[in-house]
Write a protein that holds these residues in place. Sequence first.
Motif, short mmCIF file in Angstrom:
data_model
loop_
_atom_site.label_atom_id
_atom_site.label_comp_id
_atom_site.label_asym_id
_atom_site.label_seq_id
_atom_site.Cartn_x
_atom_site.Cartn_y
_atom_site.Cartn_z
N ILE A 273 -46.09 -10.26 20.93
CA ILE A 273 -47.55 -9.77 21.09
C ILE A 273 -48.21 -10.53 22.11
CG2 ILE A 273 -49.74 -9.44 20.05
CD1 ILE A 273 -47.30 -7.31 19.66
N ASP A 274 -48.03 -12.00 21.88
CA ASP A 274 -48.71 -12.86 22.90
C ASP A 274 -48.32 -12.45 24.51
OD1 ASP A 274 -50.20 -14.01 21.23
OD2 ASP A 274 -48.76 -15.42 20.65
N ARG A 275 -46.80 -12.15 24.49
CA ARG A 275 -46.57 -11.74 26.25
C ARG A 275 -47.06 -10.68 26.14
NH1 ARG A 275 -42.13 -13.48 29.12
NH2 ARG A 275 -41.88 -12.07 30.59
N ALA A 276 -47.10 -9.59 25.38
CA ALA A 276 -47.70 -8.34 25.69
C ALA A 276 -49.16 -8.49 26.04
CB ALA A 276 -47.52 -7.31 24.50
N ASP A 278 -50.97 -11.12 27.22
CA ASP A 278 -50.88 -11.67 28.73
C ASP A 278 -50.70 -10.51 29.72
OD1 ASP A 278 -51.80 -14.12 27.55
OD2 ASP A 278 -49.77 -15.14 27.81
N GLY A 279 -49.48 -9.92 29.52
CA GLY A 279 -49.07 -8.84 30.65
C GLY A 279 -50.30 -7.94 30.64
N ALA A 280 -50.81 -7.48 29.47
CA ALA A 280 -51.94 -6.32 29.86
C ALA A 280 -53.16 -6.78 30.41
CB ALA A 280 -52.22 -5.89 28.16
N GLY A 416 -46.65 9.79 38.37
CA GLY A 416 -45.29 9.19 37.73
C GLY A 416 -45.12 7.95 38.75
N LEU A 417 -45.95 7.07 38.71
CA LEU A 417 -45.80 5.95 39.73
C LEU A 417 -45.12 4.49 38.87
CD1 LEU A 417 -46.20 4.99 42.56
CD2 LEU A 417 -48.39 4.36 42.04
N ALA A 418 -46.06 3.81 38.31
CA ALA A 418 -45.60 2.78 37.36
C ALA A 418 -45.63 3.03 35.92
CB ALA A 418 -46.43 1.52 37.79
N SER A 419 -44.88 2.30 35.36
CA SER A 419 -44.88 2.42 33.52
C SER A 419 -44.58 1.08 33.15
CB SER A 419 -43.97 3.34 33.02
OG SER A 419 -42.77 3.35 33.56
N TYR A 420 -44.97 0.66 32.13
CA TYR A 420 -44.81 -0.95 31.58
C TYR A 420 -44.45 -0.54 29.86
CZ TYR A 420 -47.33 -1.87 35.82
OH TYR A 420 -47.69 -1.73 37.05
N PHE A 421 -43.42 -1.24 29.40
CA PHE A 421 -43.29 -1.36 27.86
C PHE A 421 -43.04 -2.82 27.50
CE2 PHE A 421 -39.47 0.57 28.84
CZ PHE A 421 -38.47 0.22 28.08
N TYR A 422 -43.33 -3.18 26.48
CA TYR A 422 -42.84 -4.37 25.66
C TYR A 422 -42.23 -4.15 24.40
CZ TYR A 422 -45.39 -7.09 29.00
OH TYR A 422 -45.90 -7.73 30.33
N THR A 423 -40.90 -4.63 24.47
CA THR A 423 -40.13 -4.57 23.15
C THR A 423 -39.07 -5.76 23.22
OG1 THR A 423 -38.49 -2.99 22.22
CG2 THR A 423 -38.33 -3.07 24.25
N ILE A 443 -40.20 -3.72 32.02
CA ILE A 443 -40.06 -4.04 30.73
C ILE A 443 -40.45 -5.62 30.58
CG2 ILE A 443 -38.26 -3.88 28.78
CD1 ILE A 443 -36.46 -2.38 30.37
N ASN A 444 -41.23 -5.66 29.43
CA ASN A 444 -41.77 -7.07 29.24
C ASN A 444 -42.16 -7.86 30.71
OD1 ASN A 444 -41.04 -6.81 26.64
ND2 ASN A 444 -39.03 -7.31 26.87
N GLU A 445 -42.78 -7.20 31.74
CA GLU A 445 -43.40 -7.75 32.82
C GLU A 445 -44.63 -6.93 33.33
OE1 GLU A 445 -42.63 -10.18 34.89
OE2 GLU A 445 -40.98 -11.10 33.61
#
Length: 486
Positions: A273-276, A278-280, A416-423, A443-445
């Motif tokens: 979550i902390d990484r997510a 910071d990413g957000a 449909g340009l960029a997408s991000y997810f954290y897992t 992913i995670n970035e």
Amino acid sequence: MSASYADFIRDRAFINGQWSPAHSDRIFAVTNPATGAVIGTVPDMGADETVAAIAAAKDAMPAWRKRTAKDRANIMRAWFNLIVEHADALAALLTAEQGKPLAEARGEIIYGASFVEWFAEEGKRIYGDTIPSHKTDARIMVTKEPIGVVGAITPWNFPCAMITRKIAPALAAGCTVVLKPAEDTPLSALALAVLAEAAGFPPGVINIVTGSYASAPAIGEVLTTHPDVRKISFTGSTEVGKILMRQSSSTVKRVSLELGGNAPFIVFDSANIDRAVDGAMACKFRNAGQTCVCANRIYVQDGVYDEFAKKLTAKVAALSVGSGDKDGVQIGPLINEDGIEKVKTHVADAVARGAKLVCGGNTHDAGPLFFEPTVLTNMTPDMLLNNEETFGPVAGLFRFTDEADAIALANDTRFGLASYFYTNDLAQAFRVAESLEYGMVAINEPILSTEVAPFGGVKESGMGREGSHYGVEDFVTVKYTLVGGL
Ligand code: ADP
């Protein structure tokens, strides 16, 4: 003594190696969005000047394409070195006309320069093919040739990097260019031309036609319909991209479009979550939220929603807002009145439809174009923010339960340009990455952009790729030569 940003301000356009004055008093002002102060004026050009610039680019092309790739690369390398050498002054100018914090502006100059360096090298490797022939006495060769004069139209949110990302591969491939920079940020474009001239590009290889908001359609029409332009490369709104694509059909030009995004940013229960968080922060609030790859819809799974919302809100509330040239500022002004109006409308609409405002939500007292960093929770799909890019410092949080729902929501857009997810679940990472209908998945970035990777979208976010070896492909044609009677 090192140059200051004032040394790079030009009040002329750049056509055929000449600094072209405005005809009569046709000029327009460039203002600093943080203060409203005028920092320069540039010519308000139109169709005639665009025709002249295309003629210059056409005349310059035979000699430019004939040079060796190494020769072109040497000039590009000189340009790269000059951009890096003057990064501080260019960054100060960029902040003055665009508003982003100085550290971000400097980052953009270095990022912008990286395309010049990358494509200078890549230009040497535009390889062809030989294909086993269908006849014993013949050979098949495939070579790549520069497509021709390129018309480029760029936006204001990256006044340097969007230009180099288009121009550098074009030049490396042996094309010549006519560029129309955004009306809000023409000075950064002209500053690049100052350095291009110093680097030794021959006259007519790079041409810059400046024009006001009102003149953009006339310039765009010439660029898209003139028979001597063979390729249009555009970054901007989907609406304008569609106009340019339609107009380009009249002469069957090749078209590359980097258009709007509506990026999903998904946080799964398994994420760090902390990484997510910071990413957000990085993904949403860079450039005050004014990038086409900024997170626009933040989907957070039930199990971590409250923790994520709390941690994100604490960081958002601590962001420092102010003029980009002040130390420590993280959020500068929005680009103009329209930008502020859109953000206000999206926030008001969300609140009216039941979103909860947990932080920010109003214009900021730093000035009329500043908006408070904002967090909204309880977001739902009927809200404007869900359906269009907000392009401002507003994080809207949507709650979801199932992975399949998150994917369906994320894909439920014409963009449909960029997408991000954290897992942290490897199988989920592959499953979700393969299900997202986007040109780019992180992913995670939180930051995807780099000169070494292909940037671009699917669906109504556009076509073509910029950066990487794919970025050169958009500027070459494939020629098949059959050699017989051997
Ligand atoms: P944004 O929403 O980022 O301002 P626009 O698509 O309006 O995006 O602008 C991006 C670029 O397109 C700018 O350089 C602008 O001047 C230019 N532009 C806007 N309208 C037209 C048009 N009809 N033809 C050609 N260029 C246009």
